[in-house]
Design a protein around this motif. Structure first.
Motif: not given
Length: 200
Positions: A33-36, A46-48
């Protein structure tokens, strides 16, 4: 025949390379998953990678276990048990134990608690921990802090760590922290996300 409403099972080539390729596809589909995000290490990303979405998935659990078994055979690693720090290692250890039984090469599972129990036998390591060689597993290695906790607990309980295996190495210092051990990631972040503009 597939039951109504149930997706058809993917055909997995019955070879180590085929299983590895399929596991890579499942990880890309379900674990990234990309995000913060803030990681367990405290770092920002920036990814999990939630590899538990794969190790707790029916196909994913099978593939993780078979790929670990393939690795042990390829590298000539003999071990009587496999496990690691709860929670990420738990489904991996269970899957490897089950698949190893089916394959006729039984490897027991164990779980390392984050802290020893304050009641009963006061154990920190639960399950089958022989006084010989074991494999410590983890789902994702970043700085290897949780993996090293498991290793210390295993060694204090009399186990000898023959190898350390993770599903994904984020390539953020974990391999260096585990330099005193034989460390085998099934995949690196670069393999998992080769086209990501910025992985960390």
């Amino acid at each position: 025949m597939t039951a109504p409403g149930r997706p058809a099972r993917a055909e997995i080539p019955d070879t180590p390379d085929g299983r590895r390729a399929r596991l890579l596809a499942v990880l890309r589909e379900k674990a990234v998953t990309f995000g913060d995000f803030t990681l367990a290490s405290g770092r920002r990303s920036r990814y999990y990678l939630d590899a538990r979405l794969v190790s707790l998935d029916p196909e994913g659990a099978y593939l993780v276990a078979r790929c670990i078994m393939d690795l042990l055979v390829r590298e000539g690693i003999e071990a009587a048990a496999v496990g690691g720090l709860t929670l990420g290692a738990d489904p991996i250890a269970g899957a490897v134990a089950a698949v190893s039984h089916v394959e006729g090469r039984p490897i027991a599972g164990f779980i390392v608690r984050k802290e020893a129990k304050e009641h009963g036998r006061g154990r920190r390591v639960e399950g089958h921990l022989p006084k010989g060689a074991v494999v410590v597993v983890d789902d994702v290695v970043t700085t290897a802090g949780s993996t090293l906790q498991a290793i210390r607990a295993v060694e204090e309980a009399g186990g000898r760590v023959a190898a350390v295996v993770c599903v994904v190495d984020r390539e953020e210092g974990g391999a260096g922290a585990l330099a005193g051990y034989s460390f085998y990631p099934l995949f690196t972040a670069a393999e998992l996300m080769p086209d990501a503009p910025e992985r960390a």
